[in-house]
Scaffold this motif. Structure first.
Motif, mmCIF file in Angstrom:
data_model
loop_
_atom_site.group_PDB
_atom_site.id
_atom_site.type_symbol
_atom_site.label_atom_id
_atom_site.label_comp_id
_atom_site.label_asym_id
_atom_site.label_seq_id
_atom_site.Cartn_x
_atom_site.Cartn_y
_atom_site.Cartn_z
ATOM 1 N N ASN A 74 3.681 -6.885 5.022
ATOM 2 C CA ASN A 74 3.776 -5.309 4.052
ATOM 3 C C ASN A 74 5.459 -4.982 4.411
ATOM 4 O O ASN A 74 5.690 -3.796 4.562
ATOM 5 C CB ASN A 74 3.106 -4.614 5.235
ATOM 6 N N LYS A 125 1.210 -2.267 1.072
ATOM 7 C CA LYS A 125 2.041 -1.397 0.055
ATOM 8 C C LYS A 125 1.461 -3.294 -1.118
ATOM 9 O O LYS A 125 1.640 -2.866 -2.459
ATOM 10 C CB LYS A 125 3.437 -1.598 0.447
ATOM 11 N N LYS A 153 1.296 -5.928 -6.008
ATOM 12 C CA LYS A 153 2.044 -4.414 -5.527
ATOM 13 C C LYS A 153 1.047 -3.549 -6.005
ATOM 14 O O LYS A 153 0.440 -2.840 -6.854
ATOM 15 C CB LYS A 153 3.872 -3.648 -6.010
#
Ligand code: AKG
Ligand code: FE2
Length: 156
Positions: A74, A125, A153
């Motif tokens: 992450n 994320k 993303k």
């Protein structure tokens, strides 16, 4: 495993050994001979970009963080952008890279930020994906960029 052979180039400033890229997997272990040419991209606090030589050290291995480790951690670890410039020496350069990637590639096996590393303060994320989607995207992407990560993303 990939073995690279970079022949002597009479006009090294007119070409590249390998254009800037990040490795897609988790980690890369790289052995290089004594010729040199590998560079990593460095950004200083003012945002100024420079390319730093990874000088060969006899017997040493270079370990690169890849895109999958960036996703799984992450963004705790960041994949390194690197390139190879042609050398001005008369001799060729040889390097050997070993790429470590997950072995489980079934369509019901998903990868993404590790659950132990995400929380309400540190939300994921990246979305989850299979290895076939990941490598399908890798092989159809623009090589000279960090664009692979952008496909996974959650927000730009
Ligand atoms: O030849 C090198 O030192 C780097 C090779 C490389 O970046 C790669 O195989 O992904
Ligand atoms: Fe690489």
């Amino acid at each position: 495993m990939v073995c690279h052979y970079y022949p002597h180039c009479p006009e090294p400033e007119r070409t590249m050994g390998i254009v800037p890229h990040t490795d897609p997997g988790v980690l890369t272990v790289l052995a290089q001979d004594g010729v040199g040419g590998l560079q990593v991209k460095h950004q200083d606090e003012d945002g100024k970009i420079s390319w730093v030589d990874v000088k060969p050290v006899p017997g040493a291995l270079v370990i690169n963080v890849g895109d999958l480790l960036q996703i799984m951690s992450n963004d705790k670890y960041t994949s390194v952008e690197h390139r190879v410039v042609m050398n001005t020496r008369e001799e060729p350069r040889v390097s050997i890279g070993i790429f470590f990637s997950p072995g489980k590639r079934g369509d019901s096996v998903f990868y993404g930020p590790l659950p132990e590393l995400v929380s309400s303060e540190n939300p994921p994320k990246y979305r989850n994906f299979t290895m076939s989607e990941f490598y399908g995207t890798f092989f159809s992407r623009d090589l000279a960029s960090k664009a692979l990560l952008d496909n996974f993303k959650l927000s730009p």
